[in-house]
Design a protein around this motif. Structure first.
Motif, PDB file in Angstrom:
ATOM      1  N   GLY A  43       0.781  -1.222   0.000  1.00 31.54           N
ATOM      2  CA  GLY A  43       0.000   0.000   0.000  1.00 31.54           C
ATOM      3  C   GLY A  43       0.815   1.276   0.000  1.00 31.54           C
ATOM      4  O   GLY A  43       0.280   2.365   0.234  1.00 31.54           O
ATOM      5  N   ALA A  44       2.104   1.183  -0.284  1.00 30.72           N
ATOM      6  CA  ALA A  44       2.961   2.368  -0.259  1.00 30.72           C
ATOM      7  C   ALA A  44       2.819   3.233  -1.502  1.00 30.72           C
ATOM      8  O   ALA A  44       3.270   4.375  -1.506  1.00 30.72           O
ATOM      9  N   GLY A  45       2.239   2.713  -2.554  1.00 32.41           N
ATOM     10  CA  GLY A  45       2.033   3.512  -3.755  1.00 32.41           C
ATOM     11  C   GLY A  45       2.829   3.068  -4.969  1.00 32.41           C
ATOM     12  O   GLY A  45       3.051   3.864  -5.879  1.00 32.41           O
ATOM     13  N   LYS A  46       3.244   1.817  -5.001  1.00 30.64           N
ATOM     14  CA  LYS A  46       4.017   1.325  -6.145  1.00 30.64           C
ATOM     15  C   LYS A  46       3.206   1.416  -7.443  1.00 30.64           C
ATOM     16  O   LYS A  46       3.716   1.870  -8.465  1.00 30.64           O
ATOM     17  N   ASP A 139      -4.837  10.988  10.851  1.00 27.97           N
ATOM     18  CA  ASP A 139      -5.629  11.121   9.625  1.00 27.97           C
ATOM     19  C   ASP A 139      -4.928  10.613   8.372  1.00 27.97           C
ATOM     20  O   ASP A 139      -5.553  10.501   7.336  1.00 27.97           O
ATOM     21  N   GLY A 140      -3.635  10.358   8.436  1.00 27.31           N
ATOM     22  CA  GLY A 140      -2.990   9.953   7.198  1.00 27.31           C
ATOM     23  C   GLY A 140      -1.525   9.632   7.333  1.00 27.31           C
ATOM     24  O   GLY A 140      -0.956   9.665   8.418  1.00 27.31           O
ATOM     25  N   ASN A 141      -0.947   9.334   6.185  1.00 27.98           N
ATOM     26  CA  ASN A 141       0.448   8.950   6.085  1.00 27.98           C
ATOM     27  C   ASN A 141       1.122   9.752   4.984  1.00 27.98           C
ATOM     28  O   ASN A 141       0.471  10.261   4.084  1.00 27.98           O
ATOM     29  N   SER A 142       2.424   9.815   5.066  1.00 26.91           N
ATOM     30  CA  SER A 142       3.199  10.356   3.960  1.00 26.91           C
ATOM     31  C   SER A 142       4.014   9.211   3.370  1.00 26.91           C
ATOM     32  O   SER A 142       4.055   8.112   3.933  1.00 26.91           O
ATOM     33  N   ARG A 143       4.617   9.468   2.236  1.00 25.89           N
ATOM     34  CA  ARG A 143       5.465   8.491   1.581  1.00 25.89           C
ATOM     35  C   ARG A 143       6.854   9.104   1.406  1.00 25.89           C
ATOM     36  O   ARG A 143       6.977  10.213   0.894  1.00 25.89           O
ATOM     37  N   HIS A 144       7.857   8.372   1.830  1.00 27.92           N
ATOM     38  CA  HIS A 144       9.231   8.758   1.531  1.00 27.92           C
ATOM     39  C   HIS A 144       9.626   7.991   0.283  1.00 27.92           C
ATOM     40  O   HIS A 144       9.514   6.756   0.247  1.00 27.92           O
TER      41      HIS A 144
END
Length: 165
Positions: A43-46, A139-144
């Motif tokens: 779910g990291a955004g690949k 409320d959320g996450n960021s992506r490094h």
């Protein structure tokens, strides 16, 4: 062979659209035969990252995760895009079953999700991208987003960093 053993911080994104923008900057500098491996948390955004590349390459239609297809080729853009998902593969021999080597050595750009399952089978010249989920609030996450280059992909990494400035 040049190898950047250090991970380079590329960006921190706080939304899917920001992740796609970072990927679009990479798409502006890719060429035929470039290989981008994508790893990171579930779910990291690949897939979103690949969607950003596809949008910049003018690929029409939905770009979805090839989890069950293992590879999907989109050839309606300015450059073919080969999107792999190796998550379900169990052994390197299965790479031959999907013509992995023939495809990545072809004339398109290859985005390979879960490439870390088969590190010894990845092309020598590749850009590794790692997406890490970092909680920022309830409320959320960021992506490094970080990257490192192997072989001739070091030039690709340099061009990508310049495109993001």
């Amino acid at each position: 062979m040049y190898m950047s053993e250090q991970w380079v911080e590329i960006a921190t994104t706080e939304s899917a659209s920001e992740t796609k923008q970072v990927a679009a900057a990479l798409a502006m500098v890719v060429g035929p035969g470039d290989v981008i491996t994508l790893d990171g948390d579930l779910g990291a955004g690949k897939t979103q990252f690949t969607q950003g590349i596809a949008e910049e390459l003018d690929i029409e239609g939905p770009v979805t995760s090839p989890t069950f297809n293992l590879v999907i080729t989109y050839d309606d853009g300015c450059l073919p895009l080969h999107h792999f998902d190796l998550y379900r593969l169990e052994s390197p021999e299965e790479l031959e079953d999907i013509d992995f080597y023939g495809i990545v050595e072809g004339d398109g750009v290859s985005c390979i999700e879960w490439a870390s399952k088969f590190p010894d089978d990845m092309p020598e010249d590749r850009l590794e991208v790692y997406l890490e989920v970092v909680p920022i609030s309830t409320d959320g996450n960021s992506r490094h987003v970080k990257a490192r280059a192997f072989g001739s992909a070091s030039q690709l990494l340099d061009f990508w960093q310049q495109a993001l400035k």
